[in-house]
Write a protein that holds these residues in place. Sequence first.
Motif, PDB file in Angstrom:
ATOM      1  N   GLY A  16       0.792  -1.224   0.000  1.00 24.96           N
ATOM      2  CA  GLY A  16       0.000   0.000   0.000  1.00 24.96           C
ATOM      3  C   GLY A  16       0.823   1.272   0.000  1.00 24.96           C
ATOM      4  O   GLY A  16       0.258   2.374  -0.033  1.00 24.96           O
ATOM      5  N   SER A  17       2.140   1.170   0.016  1.00 21.01           N
ATOM      6  CA  SER A  17       3.007   2.350   0.048  1.00 21.01           C
ATOM      7  C   SER A  17       3.243   2.910  -1.347  1.00 21.01           C
ATOM      8  O   SER A  17       3.037   2.225  -2.358  1.00 21.01           O
ATOM      9  N   ASP A  22       5.761   2.338  -7.084  1.00 29.56           N
ATOM     10  CA  ASP A  22       6.935   2.541  -7.933  1.00 29.56           C
ATOM     11  C   ASP A  22       7.541   1.197  -8.319  1.00 29.56           C
ATOM     12  O   ASP A  22       8.017   1.011  -9.446  1.00 29.56           O
ATOM     13  N   ALA A  23       7.521   0.255  -7.380  1.00 27.12           N
ATOM     14  CA  ALA A  23       8.025  -1.089  -7.673  1.00 27.12           C
ATOM     15  C   ALA A  23       7.194  -1.750  -8.772  1.00 27.12           C
ATOM     16  O   ALA A  23       7.730  -2.449  -9.635  1.00 27.12           O
ATOM     17  N   LEU A  38       3.076 -10.910 -14.278  1.00 24.70           N
ATOM     18  CA  LEU A  38       3.345 -10.138 -13.070  1.00 24.70           C
ATOM     19  C   LEU A  38       2.485 -10.700 -11.941  1.00 24.70           C
ATOM     20  O   LEU A  38       1.286 -10.895 -12.103  1.00 24.70           O
ATOM     21  N   ARG A  39       3.116 -10.974 -10.806  1.00 22.59           N
ATOM     22  CA  ARG A  39       2.409 -11.521  -9.646  1.00 22.59           C
ATOM     23  C   ARG A  39       2.522 -10.524  -8.494  1.00 22.59           C
ATOM     24  O   ARG A  39       3.629 -10.250  -8.011  1.00 22.59           O
ATOM     25  N   LEU A  40       1.391  -9.974  -8.070  1.00 22.71           N
ATOM     26  CA  LEU A  40       1.341  -8.999  -6.983  1.00 22.71           C
ATOM     27  C   LEU A  40       0.986  -9.730  -5.695  1.00 22.71           C
ATOM     28  O   LEU A  40      -0.029 -10.425  -5.636  1.00 22.71           O
ATOM     29  N   VAL A  41       1.800  -9.544  -4.661  1.00 22.55           N
ATOM     30  CA  VAL A  41       1.636 -10.305  -3.421  1.00 22.55           C
ATOM     31  C   VAL A  41       1.480  -9.353  -2.233  1.00 22.55           C
ATOM     32  O   VAL A  41       2.335  -8.486  -2.006  1.00 22.55           O
ATOM     33  N   HIS A  42       0.392  -9.528  -1.491  1.00 22.85           N
ATOM     34  CA  HIS A  42       0.216  -8.811  -0.223  1.00 22.85           C
ATOM     35  C   HIS A  42       0.231  -9.839   0.895  1.00 22.85           C
ATOM     36  O   HIS A  42      -0.461 -10.849   0.832  1.00 22.85           O
ATOM     37  N   VAL A  43       1.023  -9.575   1.928  1.00 26.24           N
ATOM     38  CA  VAL A  43       1.175 -10.517   3.036  1.00 26.24           C
ATOM     39  C   VAL A  43       0.466  -9.997   4.279  1.00 26.24           C
ATOM     40  O   VAL A  43       0.688  -8.856   4.701  1.00 26.24           O
ATOM     41  N   THR A  66      -7.879  -3.883  -1.527  1.00 27.13           N
ATOM     42  CA  THR A  66      -7.828  -2.494  -2.003  1.00 27.13           C
ATOM     43  C   THR A  66      -6.457  -2.155  -2.581  1.00 27.13           C
ATOM     44  O   THR A  66      -6.352  -1.592  -3.677  1.00 27.13           O
ATOM     45  N   VAL A  67      -5.397  -2.478  -1.834  1.00 22.87           N
ATOM     46  CA  VAL A  67      -4.054  -2.112  -2.306  1.00 22.87           C
ATOM     47  C   VAL A  67      -3.641  -2.948  -3.507  1.00 22.87           C
ATOM     48  O   VAL A  67      -2.925  -2.464  -4.400  1.00 22.87           O
ATOM     49  N   LEU A  68      -4.100  -4.192  -3.574  1.00 25.85           N
ATOM     50  CA  LEU A  68      -3.787  -5.028  -4.738  1.00 25.85           C
ATOM     51  C   LEU A  68      -4.530  -4.532  -5.974  1.00 25.85           C
ATOM     52  O   LEU A  68      -3.966  -4.508  -7.074  1.00 25.85           O
ATOM     53  N   ASP A  69      -5.787  -4.127  -5.806  1.00 26.37           N
ATOM     54  CA  ASP A  69      -6.549  -3.569  -6.928  1.00 26.37           C
ATOM     55  C   ASP A  69      -5.874  -2.304  -7.448  1.00 26.37           C
ATOM     56  O   ASP A  69      -5.774  -2.098  -8.664  1.00 26.37           O
ATOM     57  N   GLN A  70      -5.422  -1.453  -6.526  1.00 22.05           N
ATOM     58  CA  GLN A  70      -4.737  -0.225  -6.921  1.00 22.05           C
ATOM     59  C   GLN A  70      -3.462  -0.538  -7.701  1.00 22.05           C
ATOM     60  O   GLN A  70      -3.181   0.082  -8.741  1.00 22.05           O
TER      61      GLN A  70
END
Length: 280
Positions: A16-17, A22-23, A38-43, A66-70
Amino acid sequence: MNIAHTTGPVVVGIDGSTAALDAVRFAIREARGRGTSLRLVHVIQPHLQRETVYGAPDVDGDYARTVLDQAAIVAKAIDPTVIVEAVVLQGEPEAVMLSEAASACLTVLGTTTENSLAAWVLGSMVHTVVECSANPVAIVRTFDVERDGAVVAALGDAKVSATDVVVAQAFQEASMRGATVLAVHTQEISSILATAISGPVDHAHPESAMDVRLEPFGADYPSVRVASVYAEADSGSELVEVSDTAQLLVVGHERDRVPGRTLTAVLRHAHCPVLVVPHA
């Protein structure tokens, strides 16, 4: 002299930062250049998991989605052709991201200095993943999509063949970007003085040793222009200075060893993304 890569996705840690976004911006171009997803991972950490109560709001899960959707929106806006997967995983961030890195062709982590606590937490995870990952790890403090500088290959002793993986990675990255390679050969001041006093071994100029190492990679990537410079090794300040105009800094790291002063300084202060390439 081409290097083999793990056939897996580009994995990005999402928290969420601003640094994480940027990453994502950096990673989507890496995924496109590598022809992968591309694989987005939230822990979600164990101590943040609350006892399930029927009808109670899932605060952690809602935040994760929310942060993954963004992040997915940012990725799709840059390149809608790249397949994007978003997942929520539970566990300690270091352990989860290391597990993800094992099957990724590249792991990308954003890091920040905006908040001291956040910087400490992220810094701990970054060092763990960099130290232990068998595959490349990119650390993104800031990312300027418009920057078109060189891809810098940070090299030590010209005779250390293990760092050839750094050169190979730098040429591949430069080819993907249509950029030049700048090979920075750092030497301890004692080594520079010894060479100046006694002369190079076998009467070969140090530039020749560097050129010999670069030639095979130049043959694999004939469209990539390359230049090399020598600098005094002083705990990373020269590399940090060069990073001010570079679009990527590629450095090597011996796996399962704690990052040294030079790598730590580069990870904390570089003005462009840093790609850490592990070697035995």
